[in-house]
Design a protein around this motif. Structure first.
Motif, PDB file in Angstrom:
ATOM      1  N   GLN A   1     -41.694  -0.682-105.992  1.00 33.02           N
ATOM      2  CA  GLN A   1     -41.871   0.680-105.496  1.00 33.02           C
ATOM      3  C   GLN A   1     -41.910   0.775-103.974  1.00 33.02           C
ATOM      4  O   GLN A   1     -41.635   1.826-103.417  1.00 33.02           O
ATOM      5  CB  GLN A   1     -43.185   1.264-106.041  1.00 33.02           C
ATOM      6  N   ARG A   2     -42.252  -0.296-103.291  1.00 35.95           N
ATOM      7  CA  ARG A   2     -42.443  -0.273-101.841  1.00 35.95           C
ATOM      8  C   ARG A   2     -41.150  -0.590-101.124  1.00 35.95           C
ATOM      9  O   ARG A   2     -40.513  -1.612-101.360  1.00 35.95           O
ATOM     10  CB  ARG A   2     -43.535  -1.276-101.470  1.00 35.95           C
ATOM     11  N   THR A   3     -40.714   0.293-100.246  1.00 30.29           N
ATOM     12  CA  THR A   3     -39.523   0.058 -99.442  1.00 30.29           C
ATOM     13  C   THR A   3     -39.813  -1.033 -98.417  1.00 30.29           C
ATOM     14  O   THR A   3     -40.856  -1.009 -97.755  1.00 30.29           O
ATOM     15  CB  THR A   3     -39.093   1.353 -98.713  1.00 30.29           C
ATOM     16  N   ALA A   4     -38.910  -1.980 -98.301  1.00 29.57           N
ATOM     17  CA  ALA A   4     -39.057  -3.050 -97.318  1.00 29.57           C
ATOM     18  C   ALA A   4     -38.871  -2.479 -95.917  1.00 29.57           C
ATOM     19  O   ALA A   4     -37.921  -1.743 -95.663  1.00 29.57           O
ATOM     20  CB  ALA A   4     -38.021  -4.147 -97.582  1.00 29.57           C
ATOM     21  N   CYS A   5     -39.794  -2.823 -95.042  1.00 26.58           N
ATOM     22  CA  CYS A   5     -39.734  -2.369 -93.652  1.00 26.58           C
ATOM     23  C   CYS A   5     -39.582  -3.572 -92.737  1.00 26.58           C
ATOM     24  O   CYS A   5     -40.089  -4.655 -93.034  1.00 26.58           O
ATOM     25  CB  CYS A   5     -41.004  -1.603 -93.282  1.00 26.58           C
ATOM     26  N   GLU A   6     -38.894  -3.380 -91.644  1.00 27.32           N
ATOM     27  CA  GLU A   6     -38.676  -4.437 -90.667  1.00 27.32           C
ATOM     28  C   GLU A   6     -40.009  -5.112 -90.308  1.00 27.32           C
ATOM     29  O   GLU A   6     -40.978  -4.438 -89.957  1.00 27.32           O
ATOM     30  CB  GLU A   6     -38.029  -3.874 -89.410  1.00 27.32           C
ATOM     31  N   GLY A   7     -40.043  -6.439 -90.442  1.00 30.82           N
ATOM     32  CA  GLY A   7     -41.218  -7.205 -90.059  1.00 30.82           C
ATOM     33  C   GLY A   7     -42.302  -7.343 -91.109  1.00 30.82           C
ATOM     34  O   GLY A   7     -43.319  -7.993 -90.849  1.00 30.82           O
ATOM     35  N   ASP A   8     -42.115  -6.756 -92.294  1.00 28.98           N
ATOM     36  CA  ASP A   8     -43.126  -6.903 -93.351  1.00 28.98           C
ATOM     37  C   ASP A   8     -43.387  -8.378 -93.636  1.00 28.98           C
ATOM     38  O   ASP A   8     -42.461  -9.187 -93.701  1.00 28.98           O
ATOM     39  CB  ASP A   8     -42.670  -6.245 -94.658  1.00 28.98           C
ATOM     40  N   ILE A   9     -44.669  -8.699 -93.830  1.00 29.63           N
ATOM     41  CA  ILE A   9     -45.057 -10.045 -94.247  1.00 29.63           C
ATOM     42  C   ILE A   9     -45.518  -9.934 -95.694  1.00 29.63           C
ATOM     43  O   ILE A   9     -46.523  -9.285 -95.992  1.00 29.63           O
ATOM     44  CB  ILE A   9     -46.170 -10.615 -93.355  1.00 29.63           C
ATOM     45  N   VAL A  10     -44.759 -10.537 -96.585  1.00 27.69           N
ATOM     46  CA  VAL A  10     -45.003 -10.451 -98.023  1.00 27.69           C
ATOM     47  C   VAL A  10     -45.525 -11.795 -98.506  1.00 27.69           C
ATOM     48  O   VAL A  10     -44.950 -12.842 -98.211  1.00 27.69           O
ATOM     49  CB  VAL A  10     -43.703 -10.073 -98.771  1.00 27.69           C
ATOM     50  N   GLU A  11     -46.636 -11.734 -99.260  1.00 32.30           N
ATOM     51  CA  GLU A  11     -47.253 -12.953 -99.782  1.00 32.30           C
ATOM     52  C   GLU A  11     -47.440 -12.842-101.289  1.00 32.30           C
ATOM     53  O   GLU A  11     -47.642 -11.757-101.816  1.00 32.30           O
ATOM     54  CB  GLU A  11     -48.616 -13.172 -99.123  1.00 32.30           C
ATOM     55  N   ARG A  12     -47.390 -13.983-101.945  1.00 32.45           N
ATOM     56  CA  ARG A  12     -47.647 -14.042-103.386  1.00 32.45           C
ATOM     57  C   ARG A  12     -49.088 -13.646-103.674  1.00 32.45           C
ATOM     58  O   ARG A  12     -49.971 -13.858-102.858  1.00 32.45           O
ATOM     59  CB  ARG A  12     -47.447 -15.457-103.915  1.00 32.45           C
ATOM     60  N   GLU A  13     -49.323 -13.122-104.878  1.00 33.83           N
ATOM     61  CA  GLU A  13     -50.684 -12.868-105.345  1.00 33.83           C
ATOM     62  C   GLU A  13     -50.954 -13.771-106.531  1.00 33.83           C
ATOM     63  O   GLU A  13     -50.075 -13.992-107.366  1.00 33.83           O
ATOM     64  CB  GLU A  13     -50.875 -11.412-105.749  1.00 33.83           C
ATOM     65  N   VAL A  14     -52.169 -14.268-106.592  1.00 33.66           N
ATOM     66  CA  VAL A  14     -52.606 -15.078-107.727  1.00 33.66           C
ATOM     67  C   VAL A  14     -53.738 -14.321-108.384  1.00 33.66           C
ATOM     68  O   VAL A  14     -54.756 -14.027-107.763  1.00 33.66           O
ATOM     69  CB  VAL A  14     -53.079 -16.479-107.276  1.00 33.66           C
ATOM     70  N   ARG A  15     -53.540 -13.973-109.655  1.00 35.37           N
ATOM     71  CA  ARG A  15     -54.548 -13.231-110.410  1.00 35.37           C
ATOM     72  C   ARG A  15     -54.828 -13.951-111.713  1.00 35.37           C
ATOM     73  O   ARG A  15     -53.931 -14.472-112.349  1.00 35.37           O
ATOM     74  CB  ARG A  15     -54.087 -11.805-110.698  1.00 35.37           C
ATOM     75  N   ALA A  16     -56.075 -13.916-112.102  1.00 33.78           N
ATOM     76  CA  ALA A  16     -56.463 -14.556-113.366  1.00 33.78           C
ATOM     77  C   ALA A  16     -56.206 -13.635-114.530  1.00 33.78           C
ATOM     78  O   ALA A  16     -56.038 -12.475-114.420  1.00 33.78           O
ATOM     79  CB  ALA A  16     -57.939 -14.927-113.321  1.00 33.78           C
TER      80      ALA A  16
END
Length: 81
Positions: free
Chosen positions: A66-81
């Motif tokens: 749903q989120r549009t990628a913006c210049e410079g975005d830092i995307v990280e994995r999420e770990v959920r139990a």
């Protein structure tokens, strides 16, 4: 026009207006979240299932589909139990 985001320390390019999930898929990433003993990525693609959640610029729980990628975005994995 392109945008560049960072994922797992690597720079990825996508098209302007493309979702974060779309950029990840276009760059060969099929999964980017660990949950309940398995890897997750895009499932429904319309923001209902929450399988594609990532952390973007320090904000947890962002739906990559749903989120549009913006210049410079830092995307990280999420770990959920």
């Amino acid at each position: 026009m392109t945008v560049t985001i960072t994922f797992d320390g690597a720079s990825l390019e996508g098209r302007d207006g493309q979702s974060i999930g779309g950029v990840l898929l276009a760059n060969g990433h099929r999964t980017w979240r660990d949950a309940q003993g398995g890897e997750r990525g895009i499932f429904c693609g319309i923001g209902i299932c929450q399988d594609c959640v990532v952390t973007v610029n320090g904000v947890e729980g962002v739906r990559a589909c749903q989120r549009t990628a913006c210049e410079g975005d830092i995307v990280e994995r999420e770990v959920r139990a």
